[in-house]
Design an enzyme around this catalytic site. Structure first.
Site, mmCIF file in Angstrom:
data_model
loop_
_atom_site.group_PDB
_atom_site.id
_atom_site.type_symbol
_atom_site.label_atom_id
_atom_site.label_comp_id
_atom_site.label_asym_id
_atom_site.label_seq_id
_atom_site.Cartn_x
_atom_site.Cartn_y
_atom_site.Cartn_z
ATOM 1 N N ASN A 73 41.244 45.846 43.728
ATOM 2 C CA ASN A 73 40.020 45.308 42.979
ATOM 3 C C ASN A 73 39.016 46.681 42.828
ATOM 4 O O ASN A 73 38.637 47.159 43.662
ATOM 5 C CB ASN A 73 39.053 44.294 43.831
ATOM 6 C CG ASN A 73 37.772 43.990 42.915
ATOM 7 O OD1 ASN A 73 37.649 43.308 42.215
ATOM 8 N ND2 ASN A 73 36.704 44.401 43.642
ATOM 9 N N GLU A 74 38.745 46.869 41.522
ATOM 10 C CA GLU A 74 37.926 47.989 41.147
ATOM 11 C C GLU A 74 38.033 49.401 41.709
ATOM 12 O O GLU A 74 36.849 50.300 42.019
ATOM 13 C CB GLU A 74 36.301 47.447 41.401
ATOM 14 C CG GLU A 74 35.971 46.363 40.538
ATOM 15 C CD GLU A 74 34.554 45.888 40.889
ATOM 16 O OE1 GLU A 74 33.913 46.282 41.704
ATOM 17 O OE2 GLU A 74 34.115 45.009 40.106
ATOM 18 N N GLU A 167 36.661 38.590 36.364
ATOM 19 C CA GLU A 167 35.424 38.471 37.330
ATOM 20 C C GLU A 167 34.137 38.583 36.553
ATOM 21 O O GLU A 167 33.940 39.171 35.541
ATOM 22 C CB GLU A 167 35.380 39.791 38.320
ATOM 23 C CG GLU A 167 34.392 39.571 39.468
ATOM 24 C CD GLU A 167 34.579 40.833 40.348
ATOM 25 O OE1 GLU A 167 33.658 41.418 40.736
ATOM 26 O OE2 GLU A 167 35.833 40.993 40.952
#
Length: 175
Positions: A73-74, A167
């Site tokens: 994630n990210e 998201e």
């Protein structure tokens, strides 16, 4: 909603979660547990990561609800956070480490669960592309926090047309 995401900054869920998703026909976009940071690329670190990922994929692969495995994630975004964009050599190294970890995780997924797609990062422009496409709604998946984090009006949700918004959100009222 027919897809939920197990977020890379969270945890692997209790077995009952996966059983319930199977029973209800809810698909799972499953991140591995890397989030919002840069990570080392040493052989020792990757060996440890490999053991965890291999164990988790083998443990969860028989669940019909698992739709895809995602590397993190990210982390692509984190490669340029904390002023690292102003230091090109550090930024390039962080992106290289993200790409190498994604290739490593992809190989484990292909070995342990070859029927499912591996997605390198969330958000990303897609397999093999480690560009910084945070706001690109025409390719890959995107995160959109413009209403809460960016202060945009709710009508902004009508203006974006992501291929897949993995998201999004806005701040809720306290309980």
């Amino acid at each position: 909603m027919n897809t939920v995401r197990v977020w890379g900054g969270g945890q692997f869920e209790h077995p009952a979660f996966y059983d319930l998703c199977d029973e209800l026909g809810i698909l799972i976009w499953h991140d591995f547990m890397f989030s919002c940071a840069t990570y080392p690329g040493t052989k020792e670190f990757l060996a440890n990561v490999g053991e965890e990922v291999r164990h988790q994929v083998k443990n969860l692969r028989d669940h019909a609800s698992i739709a895809l495995w995602c590397g993190d994630n990210e982390c692509i975004g984190a490669a340029g956070w904390f002023g690292d964009r102003q230091k090109p050599e550090i930024y390039k190294e962080n992106i290289r480490l993200c790409a190498e970890r994604a290739k490593f995780l992809d190989a484990i997924c292909r070995e342990c669960d070859p029927t499912r797609t591996f997605w390198p990062s969330s958000p990303s422009l897609g397999p093999g592309n480690f560009g910084d496409g945070w706001k690109d709604d025409s390719s890959g998946d995107m995160h959109f926090w413009g209403v809460w984090f960016g202060g945009a009006l709710f009508t902004r949700y009508h203006e974006i047309r992501p291929r897949f918004c993995s998201e999004f959100g806005f701040q809720s009222y306290p309980s």
